[in-house]
Design a protein around this motif. Structure first.
Motif, PDB file in Angstrom:
ATOM      1  N   VAL A   1      32.043  41.051  51.313  1.00 30.85           N
ATOM      2  CA  VAL A   1      33.137  41.264  52.267  1.00 30.85           C
ATOM      3  C   VAL A   1      34.476  41.207  51.535  1.00 30.85           C
ATOM      4  CG1 VAL A   1      34.278  40.336  54.317  1.00 30.85           C
ATOM      5  CG2 VAL A   1      31.786  40.343  54.178  1.00 30.85           C
ATOM      6  N   LEU A   2      34.558  40.338  50.545  1.00 34.17           N
ATOM      7  CA  LEU A   2      35.789  40.204  49.766  1.00 34.17           C
ATOM      8  C   LEU A   2      36.092  41.491  48.998  1.00 34.17           C
ATOM      9  CD1 LEU A   2      37.706  37.809  49.478  1.00 34.17           C
ATOM     10  CD2 LEU A   2      36.547  37.227  47.371  1.00 34.17           C
ATOM     11  N   ASN A   3      35.074  42.082  48.396  1.00 35.70           N
ATOM     12  CA  ASN A   3      35.266  43.357  47.692  1.00 35.70           C
ATOM     13  C   ASN A   3      35.692  44.464  48.644  1.00 35.70           C
ATOM     14  OD1 ASN A   3      34.680  42.419  45.127  1.00 35.70           O
ATOM     15  ND2 ASN A   3      32.485  42.751  45.389  1.00 35.70           N
ATOM     16  N   LYS A   4      35.066  44.499  49.818  1.00 33.78           N
ATOM     17  CA  LYS A   4      35.422  45.504  50.811  1.00 33.78           C
ATOM     18  C   LYS A   4      36.857  45.303  51.287  1.00 33.78           C
ATOM     19  CE  LYS A   4      32.297  46.617  53.803  1.00 33.78           C
ATOM     20  NZ  LYS A   4      31.405  46.620  54.975  1.00 33.78           N
ATOM     21  N   ARG A   5      37.238  44.047  51.511  1.00 36.71           N
ATOM     22  CA  ARG A   5      38.602  43.746  51.966  1.00 36.71           C
ATOM     23  C   ARG A   5      39.625  44.129  50.901  1.00 36.71           C
ATOM     24  NH1 ARG A   5      40.393  40.245  56.135  1.00 36.71           N
ATOM     25  NH2 ARG A   5      38.332  40.737  56.902  1.00 36.71           N
ATOM     26  N   LEU A   6      39.280  43.917  49.623  1.00 32.86           N
ATOM     27  CA  LEU A   6      40.179  44.295  48.533  1.00 32.86           C
ATOM     28  C   LEU A   6      40.390  45.809  48.513  1.00 32.86           C
ATOM     29  CD1 LEU A   6      41.827  43.408  46.058  1.00 32.86           C
ATOM     30  CD2 LEU A   6      39.748  43.711  44.702  1.00 32.86           C
ATOM     31  N   ASP A   7      39.323  46.563  48.671  1.00 32.49           N
ATOM     32  CA  ASP A   7      39.443  48.027  48.709  1.00 32.49           C
ATOM     33  C   ASP A   7      40.310  48.484  49.882  1.00 32.49           C
ATOM     34  OD1 ASP A   7      37.869  48.283  46.460  1.00 32.49           O
ATOM     35  OD2 ASP A   7      36.014  48.670  47.604  1.00 32.49           O
ATOM     36  N   GLU A   8      40.090  47.877  51.046  1.00 34.91           N
ATOM     37  CA  GLU A   8      40.875  48.248  52.222  1.00 34.91           C
ATOM     38  C   GLU A   8      42.356  47.917  52.023  1.00 34.91           C
ATOM     39  OE1 GLU A   8      39.134  46.086  55.423  1.00 34.91           O
ATOM     40  OE2 GLU A   8      37.324  47.312  55.465  1.00 34.91           O
ATOM     41  N   THR A   9      42.624  46.766  51.450  1.00 29.69           N
ATOM     42  CA  THR A   9      44.002  46.343  51.246  1.00 29.69           C
ATOM     43  C   THR A   9      44.698  47.238  50.232  1.00 29.69           C
ATOM     44  OG1 THR A   9      43.294  44.075  51.712  1.00 29.69           O
ATOM     45  CG2 THR A   9      45.466  44.350  50.768  1.00 29.69           C
ATOM     46  N   HIS A  10      43.989  47.610  49.174  1.00 32.36           N
ATOM     47  CA  HIS A  10      44.550  48.545  48.195  1.00 32.36           C
ATOM     48  C   HIS A  10      44.881  49.882  48.854  1.00 32.36           C
ATOM     49  CE1 HIS A  10      44.746  46.921  44.195  1.00 32.36           C
ATOM     50  NE2 HIS A  10      43.552  46.373  44.303  1.00 32.36           N
ATOM     51  N   ARG A  11      43.970  50.364  49.679  1.00 33.40           N
ATOM     52  CA  ARG A  11      44.174  51.640  50.356  1.00 33.40           C
ATOM     53  C   ARG A  11      45.385  51.564  51.297  1.00 33.40           C
ATOM     54  NH1 ARG A  11      39.606  52.035  53.149  1.00 33.40           N
ATOM     55  NH2 ARG A  11      38.454  52.101  51.212  1.00 33.40           N
ATOM     56  N   ASP A  12      45.478  50.465  52.050  1.00 31.55           N
ATOM     57  CA  ASP A  12      46.619  50.290  52.958  1.00 31.55           C
ATOM     58  C   ASP A  12      47.930  50.197  52.188  1.00 31.55           C
ATOM     59  OD1 ASP A  12      44.861  50.296  55.073  1.00 31.55           O
ATOM     60  OD2 ASP A  12      44.826  48.105  55.282  1.00 31.55           O
ATOM     61  N   LEU A  13      47.906  49.513  51.058  1.00 33.91           N
ATOM     62  CA  LEU A  13      49.108  49.393  50.237  1.00 33.91           C
ATOM     63  C   LEU A  13      49.547  50.752  49.708  1.00 33.91           C
ATOM     64  CD1 LEU A  13      51.203  47.561  48.888  1.00 33.91           C
ATOM     65  CD2 LEU A  13      49.574  47.209  47.028  1.00 33.91           C
ATOM     66  N   LEU A  14      48.600  51.553  49.291  1.00 34.16           N
ATOM     67  CA  LEU A  14      48.914  52.902  48.821  1.00 34.16           C
ATOM     68  C   LEU A  14      49.531  53.737  49.941  1.00 34.16           C
ATOM     69  CD1 LEU A  14      48.688  54.922  46.449  1.00 34.16           C
ATOM     70  CD2 LEU A  14      46.476  55.577  47.384  1.00 34.16           C
ATOM     71  N   ASP A  15      48.950  53.646  51.130  1.00 32.88           N
ATOM     72  CA  ASP A  15      49.514  54.374  52.278  1.00 32.88           C
ATOM     73  C   ASP A  15      50.933  53.922  52.584  1.00 32.88           C
ATOM     74  OD1 ASP A  15      47.172  55.780  52.556  1.00 32.88           O
ATOM     75  OD2 ASP A  15      46.376  54.516  54.171  1.00 32.88           O
ATOM     76  N   LEU A  16      51.163  52.621  52.523  1.00 28.44           N
ATOM     77  CA  LEU A  16      52.507  52.105  52.784  1.00 28.44           C
ATOM     78  C   LEU A  16      53.511  52.590  51.748  1.00 28.44           C
ATOM     79  CD1 LEU A  16      51.860  48.426  53.893  1.00 28.44           C
ATOM     80  CD2 LEU A  16      52.810  50.266  55.267  1.00 28.44           C
ATOM     81  N   ARG A  17      53.076  52.663  50.500  1.00 29.58           N
ATOM     82  CA  ARG A  17      53.974  53.154  49.451  1.00 29.58           C
ATOM     83  C   ARG A  17      54.348  54.610  49.681  1.00 29.58           C
ATOM     84  NH1 ARG A  17      51.069  50.322  44.305  1.00 29.58           N
ATOM     85  NH2 ARG A  17      52.042  48.269  44.539  1.00 29.58           N
ATOM     86  N   PHE A  18      53.373  55.411  50.113  1.00 29.02           N
ATOM     87  CA  PHE A  18      53.673  56.809  50.418  1.00 29.02           C
ATOM     88  C   PHE A  18      54.628  56.911  51.599  1.00 29.02           C
ATOM     89  CE2 PHE A  18      49.649  58.113  48.171  1.00 29.02           C
ATOM     90  CZ  PHE A  18      50.302  58.835  47.192  1.00 29.02           C
ATOM     91  N   LYS A  19      54.410  56.090  52.613  1.00 22.10           N
ATOM     92  CA  LYS A  19      55.305  56.100  53.767  1.00 22.10           C
ATOM     93  C   LYS A  19      56.706  55.664  53.369  1.00 22.10           C
ATOM     94  CE  LYS A  19      51.919  55.406  57.404  1.00 22.10           C
ATOM     95  NZ  LYS A  19      51.465  54.514  58.479  1.00 22.10           N
ATOM     96  N   ALA A  20      56.805  54.695  52.482  1.00 21.91           N
ATOM     97  CA  ALA A  20      58.122  54.239  52.036  1.00 21.91           C
ATOM     98  C   ALA A  20      58.824  55.331  51.243  1.00 21.91           C
ATOM     99  CB  ALA A  20      57.985  52.976  51.191  1.00 21.91           C
ATOM    100  N   ALA A  21      58.072  56.069  50.461  1.00 23.21           N
ATOM    101  CA  ALA A  21      58.667  57.130  49.654  1.00 23.21           C
ATOM    102  C   ALA A  21      59.184  58.275  50.517  1.00 23.21           C
ATOM    103  CB  ALA A  21      57.650  57.649  48.646  1.00 23.21           C
ATOM    104  N   THR A  22      58.531  58.489  51.655  1.00 33.04           N
ATOM    105  CA  THR A  22      58.954  59.570  52.535  1.00 33.04           C
ATOM    106  C   THR A  22      59.800  59.076  53.708  1.00 33.04           C
ATOM    107  OG1 THR A  22      56.898  59.400  53.788  1.00 33.04           O
ATOM    108  CG2 THR A  22      56.954  60.986  51.966  1.00 33.04           C
ATOM    109  N   LYS A  23      60.226  57.830  53.618  1.00 35.86           N
ATOM    110  CA  LYS A  23      61.115  57.216  54.626  1.00 35.86           C
ATOM    111  C   LYS A  23      60.491  57.179  56.024  1.00 35.86           C
ATOM    112  CE  LYS A  23      64.924  57.209  51.937  1.00 35.86           C
ATOM    113  NZ  LYS A  23      64.587  56.683  50.686  1.00 35.86           N
ATOM    114  N   GLN A  24      59.171  56.974  56.095  1.00 39.69           N
ATOM    115  CA  GLN A  24      58.482  56.901  57.380  1.00 39.69           C
ATOM    116  C   GLN A  24      58.082  55.480  57.746  1.00 39.69           C
ATOM    117  OE1 GLN A  24      55.147  59.491  57.016  1.00 39.69           O
ATOM    118  NE2 GLN A  24      56.375  61.366  57.065  1.00 39.69           N
ATOM    119  N   ILE A  25      58.330  54.537  56.880  1.00 43.48           N
ATOM    120  CA  ILE A  25      57.906  53.167  57.124  1.00 43.48           C
ATOM    121  C   ILE A  25      58.909  52.476  58.046  1.00 43.48           C
ATOM    122  CG2 ILE A  25      59.053  52.163  55.123  1.00 43.48           C
ATOM    123  CD1 ILE A  25      56.503  50.476  54.716  1.00 43.48           C
ATOM    124  N   LYS A  26      58.402  51.692  58.977  1.00 47.94           N
ATOM    125  CA  LYS A  26      59.269  51.007  59.929  1.00 47.94           C
ATOM    126  C   LYS A  26      59.609  49.604  59.456  1.00 47.94           C
ATOM    127  CE  LYS A  26      57.682  53.738  63.708  1.00 47.94           C
ATOM    128  NZ  LYS A  26      57.291  53.871  65.054  1.00 47.94           N
TER     129      LYS A  26
END
Length: 67
Positions: free
Chosen positions: A13-38
């Motif tokens: 579960v820890l490995n799965k959670r790490l993958d999910e968190t990495h994926r979410d972090l990547l999405d947030l970085r893309f949103k921040a780069a395109t000024k879509q993050i709230k």
């Protein structure tokens, strides 16, 4: 996520959670780069979660090596 909650998780579960968190972090970085993050404070929060998960994984790795 708090460290005691992370320590309660199994290795799989820890490995799965790490993958999910990495994926979410990547999405947030893309949103921040395109000024879509709230809420820009989410990025450091996810970074800390990744660090906490990796810390627990390393602790378990070290404890297995000592046995």
């Amino acid at each position: 996520m708090k460290i005691k909650d992370i320590r309660a998780l199994s290795d799989d579960v820890l490995n799965k959670r790490l993958d999910e968190t990495h994926r979410d972090l990547l999405d947030l970085r893309f949103k921040a780069a395109t000024k879509q993050i709230k809420n820009h404070r989410e990025i450091p929060q996810y970074r800390r979660d990744v660090a906490r998960i990796k810390t627990v994984q390393r602790e378990r790795e070290i404890s297995k090596g000592q046995d």
